[in-house]
Design a protein around this motif. Sequence first.
Motif, PDB file in Angstrom:
ATOM      1  N   PRO A  32      35.136  35.572  24.069  1.00  0.00           N
ATOM      2  CA  PRO A  32      34.315  36.748  24.410  1.00  0.00           C
ATOM      3  C   PRO A  32      35.138  38.038  24.398  1.00  0.00           C
ATOM      4  O   PRO A  32      34.665  39.080  23.917  1.00  0.00           O
ATOM      5  CB  PRO A  32      33.811  36.444  25.827  1.00  0.00           C
ATOM      6  CG  PRO A  32      33.884  34.954  25.945  1.00  0.00           C
ATOM      7  CD  PRO A  32      35.049  34.539  25.108  1.00  0.00           C
ATOM      8  N   ASN A  35      35.697  39.044  20.857  1.00  0.00           N
ATOM      9  CA  ASN A  35      34.474  39.627  20.290  1.00  0.00           C
ATOM     10  C   ASN A  35      34.277  41.075  20.730  1.00  0.00           C
ATOM     11  O   ASN A  35      33.873  41.925  19.935  1.00  0.00           O
ATOM     12  CB  ASN A  35      33.252  38.812  20.724  1.00  0.00           C
ATOM     13  CG  ASN A  35      33.208  37.449  20.057  1.00  0.00           C
ATOM     14  OD1 ASN A  35      33.864  37.225  19.037  1.00  0.00           O
ATOM     15  ND2 ASN A  35      32.458  36.528  20.636  1.00  0.00           N
ATOM     16  N   ILE A  36      34.525  41.332  21.994  1.00  0.00           N
ATOM     17  CA  ILE A  36      34.334  42.694  22.519  1.00  0.00           C
ATOM     18  C   ILE A  36      35.279  43.661  21.810  1.00  0.00           C
ATOM     19  O   ILE A  36      34.865  44.726  21.338  1.00  0.00           O
ATOM     20  CB  ILE A  36      34.575  42.729  24.047  1.00  0.00           C
ATOM     21  CG1 ILE A  36      33.465  41.987  24.777  1.00  0.00           C
ATOM     22  CG2 ILE A  36      34.680  44.175  24.550  1.00  0.00           C
ATOM     23  CD1 ILE A  36      33.752  41.721  26.245  1.00  0.00           C
ATOM     24  N   ALA A  39      34.202  44.234  18.224  1.00  0.00           N
ATOM     25  CA  ALA A  39      33.015  45.090  18.100  1.00  0.00           C
ATOM     26  C   ALA A  39      33.342  46.547  18.413  1.00  0.00           C
ATOM     27  O   ALA A  39      32.766  47.462  17.826  1.00  0.00           O
ATOM     28  CB  ALA A  39      31.907  44.591  19.036  1.00  0.00           C
ATOM     29  N   ALA A  40      34.266  46.756  19.347  1.00  0.00           N
ATOM     30  CA  ALA A  40      34.622  48.122  19.719  1.00  0.00           C
ATOM     31  C   ALA A  40      35.631  48.732  18.751  1.00  0.00           C
ATOM     32  O   ALA A  40      35.986  49.897  18.874  1.00  0.00           O
ATOM     33  CB  ALA A  40      35.174  48.149  21.148  1.00  0.00           C
ATOM     34  N   LEU A  59      31.944  43.187  34.303  1.00  0.00           N
ATOM     35  CA  LEU A  59      31.754  42.132  33.306  1.00  0.00           C
ATOM     36  C   LEU A  59      32.059  40.749  33.870  1.00  0.00           C
ATOM     37  O   LEU A  59      31.494  39.748  33.431  1.00  0.00           O
ATOM     38  CB  LEU A  59      32.667  42.366  32.100  1.00  0.00           C
ATOM     39  CG  LEU A  59      32.174  43.241  30.959  1.00  0.00           C
ATOM     40  CD1 LEU A  59      33.098  43.069  29.781  1.00  0.00           C
ATOM     41  CD2 LEU A  59      30.746  42.936  30.571  1.00  0.00           C
ATOM     42  N   LEU A  63      29.793  37.539  32.917  1.00  0.00           N
ATOM     43  CA  LEU A  63      30.300  36.661  31.869  1.00  0.00           C
ATOM     44  C   LEU A  63      31.362  35.717  32.407  1.00  0.00           C
ATOM     45  O   LEU A  63      32.023  36.019  33.402  1.00  0.00           O
ATOM     46  CB  LEU A  63      30.957  37.507  30.765  1.00  0.00           C
ATOM     47  CG  LEU A  63      30.091  38.497  30.005  1.00  0.00           C
ATOM     48  CD1 LEU A  63      30.968  39.366  29.128  1.00  0.00           C
ATOM     49  CD2 LEU A  63      29.074  37.755  29.148  1.00  0.00           C
TER      50      LEU A  63
ATOM     51  N   ASN B 282      26.695  46.496  29.604  1.00  0.00           N
ATOM     52  CA  ASN B 282      25.682  45.771  28.835  1.00  0.00           C
ATOM     53  C   ASN B 282      26.057  45.626  27.362  1.00  0.00           C
ATOM     54  O   ASN B 282      25.836  44.576  26.759  1.00  0.00           O
ATOM     55  CB  ASN B 282      24.326  46.461  28.990  1.00  0.00           C
ATOM     56  CG  ASN B 282      23.770  46.285  30.386  1.00  0.00           C
ATOM     57  OD1 ASN B 282      23.886  45.204  30.973  1.00  0.00           O
ATOM     58  ND2 ASN B 282      23.194  47.322  30.952  1.00  0.00           N
ATOM     59  N   TYR B 284      29.147  45.628  26.103  1.00  0.00           N
ATOM     60  CA  TYR B 284      30.236  44.660  26.028  1.00  0.00           C
ATOM     61  C   TYR B 284      29.709  43.239  26.233  1.00  0.00           C
ATOM     62  O   TYR B 284      30.190  42.289  25.613  1.00  0.00           O
ATOM     63  CB  TYR B 284      31.312  44.980  27.079  1.00  0.00           C
ATOM     64  CG  TYR B 284      32.241  46.120  26.711  1.00  0.00           C
ATOM     65  CD1 TYR B 284      31.955  46.984  25.655  1.00  0.00           C
ATOM     66  CD2 TYR B 284      33.425  46.338  27.421  1.00  0.00           C
ATOM     67  CE1 TYR B 284      32.806  48.021  25.332  1.00  0.00           C
ATOM     68  CE2 TYR B 284      34.289  47.389  27.096  1.00  0.00           C
ATOM     69  CZ  TYR B 284      33.969  48.227  26.049  1.00  0.00           C
ATOM     70  OH  TYR B 284      34.812  49.256  25.728  1.00  0.00           O
ATOM     71  N   GLY B 285      28.715  43.134  27.116  1.00  0.00           N
ATOM     72  CA  GLY B 285      28.113  41.818  27.343  1.00  0.00           C
ATOM     73  C   GLY B 285      27.487  41.274  26.067  1.00  0.00           C
ATOM     74  O   GLY B 285      27.629  40.095  25.743  1.00  0.00           O
ATOM     75  N   ALA B 287      28.357  42.134  23.026  1.00  0.00           N
ATOM     76  CA  ALA B 287      29.443  41.847  22.083  1.00  0.00           C
ATOM     77  C   ALA B 287      30.134  40.533  22.439  1.00  0.00           C
ATOM     78  O   ALA B 287      30.488  39.746  21.557  1.00  0.00           O
ATOM     79  CB  ALA B 287      30.442  42.999  22.066  1.00  0.00           C
ATOM     80  N   ALA B 288      30.320  40.303  23.735  1.00  0.00           N
ATOM     81  CA  ALA B 288      31.061  39.118  24.183  1.00  0.00           C
ATOM     82  C   ALA B 288      30.423  37.837  23.673  1.00  0.00           C
ATOM     83  O   ALA B 288      31.108  36.905  23.260  1.00  0.00           O
ATOM     84  CB  ALA B 288      31.139  39.095  25.713  1.00  0.00           C
ATOM     85  N   THR B 289      29.096  37.781  23.692  1.00  0.00           N
ATOM     86  CA  THR B 289      28.408  36.567  23.268  1.00  0.00           C
ATOM     87  C   THR B 289      28.222  36.511  21.757  1.00  0.00           C
ATOM     88  O   THR B 289      27.697  35.538  21.236  1.00  0.00           O
ATOM     89  CB  THR B 289      27.012  36.497  23.916  1.00  0.00           C
ATOM     90  OG1 THR B 289      26.275  37.667  23.512  1.00  0.00           O
ATOM     91  CG2 THR B 289      27.105  36.468  25.433  1.00  0.00           C
ATOM     92  N   GLY B 290      28.609  37.590  21.070  1.00  0.00           N
ATOM     93  CA  GLY B 290      28.436  37.610  19.622  1.00  0.00           C
ATOM     94  C   GLY B 290      27.090  38.166  19.187  1.00  0.00           C
ATOM     95  O   GLY B 290      26.820  38.275  17.992  1.00  0.00           O
ATOM     96  N   ALA B 292      26.142  41.204  19.508  1.00  0.00           N
ATOM     97  CA  ALA B 292      26.425  42.490  18.864  1.00  0.00           C
ATOM     98  C   ALA B 292      27.748  42.389  18.121  1.00  0.00           C
ATOM     99  O   ALA B 292      28.689  41.759  18.605  1.00  0.00           O
ATOM    100  CB  ALA B 292      26.506  43.601  19.910  1.00  0.00           C
ATOM    101  N   THR B 293      27.795  43.001  16.945  1.00  0.00           N
ATOM    102  CA  THR B 293      29.013  42.909  16.140  1.00  0.00           C
ATOM    103  C   THR B 293      29.791  44.210  16.094  1.00  0.00           C
ATOM    104  O   THR B 293      30.958  44.218  15.727  1.00  0.00           O
ATOM    105  CB  THR B 293      28.676  42.508  14.694  1.00  0.00           C
ATOM    106  OG1 THR B 293      27.692  43.435  14.204  1.00  0.00           O
ATOM    107  CG2 THR B 293      28.106  41.104  14.639  1.00  0.00           C
ATOM    108  N   ALA B 294      29.138  45.324  16.427  1.00  0.00           N
ATOM    109  CA  ALA B 294      29.847  46.608  16.428  1.00  0.00           C
ATOM    110  C   ALA B 294      29.219  47.510  17.470  1.00  0.00           C
ATOM    111  O   ALA B 294      28.004  47.493  17.665  1.00  0.00           O
ATOM    112  CB  ALA B 294      29.781  47.267  15.049  1.00  0.00           C
ATOM    113  N   LEU B 295      30.057  48.262  18.161  1.00  0.00           N
ATOM    114  CA  LEU B 295      29.607  49.179  19.203  1.00  0.00           C
ATOM    115  C   LEU B 295      30.096  50.573  18.849  1.00  0.00           C
ATOM    116  O   LEU B 295      31.234  50.741  18.422  1.00  0.00           O
ATOM    117  CB  LEU B 295      30.188  48.766  20.565  1.00  0.00           C
ATOM    118  CG  LEU B 295      29.996  47.304  20.987  1.00  0.00           C
ATOM    119  CD1 LEU B 295      30.736  47.040  22.303  1.00  0.00           C
ATOM    120  CD2 LEU B 295      28.523  46.969  21.144  1.00  0.00           C
TER     121      LEU B 295
END
Lengths: 346, 400
Positions: A32, A35-36, A39-40, A59, A63, B282, B284-285, B287-290, B292-295
Motif C-alpha cells: 500500500p 502504491n501511494i 500514485a503521488a 491513514l 488501512l 481519502n 491516499y487510501g 491509492a493504497a488499495t490500487g 487510484a493510480t495517480a494523484l
Amino acid sequence: MSVFTLPQAAKEASLVKELSDLVAHHRAACAPYRNILAAAGTPDTFDQVADLPWLPVRLFKNLELKSIPDDEVFKVLTSSGTTGEVSRIYLDKAAAATQTRQLGATVQTVLGPKRLPMLLVDTKSLLKDRRSFSARGAGVLGMATFGRDHVWALDADGKPDVEAIRGFLAAHGDAPFLIFGFTYLVWLHLYEVAREHGLDLGNGILIHSGGWKKLVDQAVDPDEFRRRLSADTGLRNVHNFYGMVEQIGTIFLEGPSGGSLYCPDFADVVVRDPETWAELPPGKPGLLEVVSTLPTSYPGHVLLTEDLGVVHGVDDGDWPGKRFSVLGRLPRAEARGCSDTYQKAA
Amino acid sequence: MRIRFGAPASLDELTAPSPDRLTVGDPRVVDFLARFARKLLVPAVARRHPELASLGFFLRPAELARAVTHMQRTDDALVFPRGNVFHIPPANVDTIFVYSWALSALAGNHNVVRISERSATAADTVLEALNATVADADPVIARTQRMVTYGRDDAVTGALSRWCDLRVIWGGDAAVETIRRQPLRPSARDLTFPDRTSWAALSVAGWQAAEPSARRAAVTGFSNDAYWFDQAACSSPRTVFLVGEPSAAEAVQREFLELLGDVVAERGWTVDAAMAVEKRVNAYGLAATGAATALHFPGNAVTGIQLADVGGMPRRWIGAGAFPFATVSSLADLVPVMTRQDQTFSHFGFPAEELRTFVRSLGGRGIDRVVPFGSALTFSSLWDGYDLPHEFTRLTSLQI
C-alpha cells in the motif's frame, strides 16, 4: 548519556540518509505504501528531510500498513481516537525492542540512569477497564518500566488518594523521584491536592503529556502550569512531552527551562504551511509533521499529524536542534451534505 | 418541542383530528407561497443565501401553477390531498425542507416539518420569511402548516408517525433506518431519500468540438454543482467519466482540471486545512488499495484522482473538491457499473440521442436524473425517481 546531542545540520544530514533508506525499505516491503508513493509521483532520492513523502497519520486508522510478514508480527498497538476509529501499529520483535530502548534513553536524559521511585498520577483501576486501557493505560504502563516502588496517586474512583501520596513522600520524598501522569490529571488531582495539604514535591521530576485543552478552559497554559507547580509545591523539574502511538518510542521532550519541546537525535519535526505544504520557518505556525527513524516494521517514519505547531528556534535552547510547541488540534473536516443521520442531528 | 412556524400547539393538539380542509392547489396556499417566494427574492436575502434565491424562483407563481396543473388528471380519477404529512429533512442542506413542504402544502396536505436543532442560518432566514408572511395570510395556513424543532425524542417522532398518512424521510440510510423503527398507521407509508451518489460525464469529442467559451461555461456550471455543498449533497457530482477516445481523454482531463482550478480561484473558493488533510487521507487510501493510480494536488481546492478502472469509483464522500476520473469509450460502458444508489448524472457535450440510449439501457436500474452541467443541484418536483406532486396526493376514481 543523552539522545539530545546533534546540532541541526548534523541531524539533518544523518536523518535524510536514514529516512531515505527507510522510504526505500518500506517501498519494497509494504505494497500500500508503494502504491501511494507511485500514485503521488514520489521520486527515489531526497535532498532534505522536508522533501520526504509524508503520510497523514489518520491513514493508520483506515488501512493496514505494515512492512513485515504476518508471522513476524510481535505486537499490535492500537490507539482509540475520539471518533472510535483505531490506529493499528504493527511491530516485530526488533522494532518493539528498539522503541522501548529509545524511549528509555530519551527519558533517562532527565531521569538519570537509575530507576527512581515512581508516583503514578492515575488510578490502578484504569488497567482493568478494557475500553480505556489501550490509550491511557498503555501510556502509563509504558512509562512505569522507568520507575520502581510504584504508588498510584488516585483511588479506584479516580479521586486523589491523599494517604497514598503522603505515604509515598514519607518513604521517597527526600531523594529524587519520578512523577508521571496526564497533564490535566496532574493539575486537578496532584497539584491542587499538594497545595491544599502542603505536600513537598521538591525532589520530584514530573513527566507529563496529553494536551492542554482541558486546562485551557481553566486558563492554565504551560507557563502557568510550571510557575504554580514550582511556587506551590516546590516541583521544579517538569517535562511535558509530545508523542503518539503511530510513532511509538519517539517522544519530543520539554527541556529543563520549559516552554519548548526538543527532538531526540533520531527524530525531528517539520512545520508545514497547510496551503502550500512547504516547510515554514521558525515563528510561523502550521501543521506538524513528525519524522523518526524508529518505525522499521510499518511506514510511520514520516507522518503528517493533525496537530498545529510552531518551531521557536534552532540550536538556540537547552538542547541542540529544533525547539517547538504544539498549539492545538486541527478540527475534523465536516461536510454539509444530504446524508446526515437522525441520531447525530437529534 | 418548539413550534418554529404555525399556530402554537401541544403535541396532542397537533396530532388531534383537524376540521380544516385544504384542496389541491388551494388558493390560500398558492397566495401564501407566492408572497413567501417574493420575500426570498429580495436582493439582500439572495445575496446572503444564493440558495434561497433558487428556492424563491422555484416557488414563483408560474411554477406553482404548473405544479398544480401537473397534479390534475385527465382520466376519470379525482385528485385530493394525501392527508397528514410528516417531513424529516436533513439537518445540513438548509433548504430541502422547504421544497418538500411547499409541494406538499400545494397539494393541500396538513404538514409537520421537523427542523433540526443544528439547522443553519439559511433555515433561520426561511423561518423568518415564513413567519413574516403568515401574519397577513389566511389563518388556515398557521393551523395546518407547522415547522417544529425537538431533540432526540422518540415519543414525539412516534406520535407524529402515528398521525401521518405519509412520512417523508430525507437524510440518508441511517436516518431512514432509525426513523423506520417508529411504526406508521397501516394505511400510511414512507417516502424515503436514502444515501445517494452522483456523477458527471464529459464527452471527449463534445469537449473537443466546443468553443473555448463553451468549455469555460461548462466548467463554471460544474464547479457550482461540485463546490456549493462541499461536494457532499446527494446530487453533487463526484467521479468524472471521460467518454470517448482514450488517447485524447488525457489532454481533455488536463484542460478540464486547469479550467476548474482557474474558475475556483476566481470565485475565491478555498478549502481549509482540515478539508485538505481529509482529501489527502481519502486519496491516499484509494491509492493504497490500487483503486487510484495517480494523484494530482495542484492546490488544496482541486484534487485529481486517476482511477485504475471504471468500476472502482468511490461511492462515499471523499472531500470537497476531490475528483476521481475514469475513461470509458462510450456511455454503454457505464451501464453495468451504475447502481440503485446512483442519483444524478450530469453531462456535457453528448448528442441527445446518446443520452437517450444511455437512459434506456439503464432501464431505471440506476440514475434518476440526467441533467446538464450546472443543473445538478437544481431541485425539481421529479426527485429520486419520485413524482413528488403525485406522491403528495391521492386519487378517487369515479365511474358513472
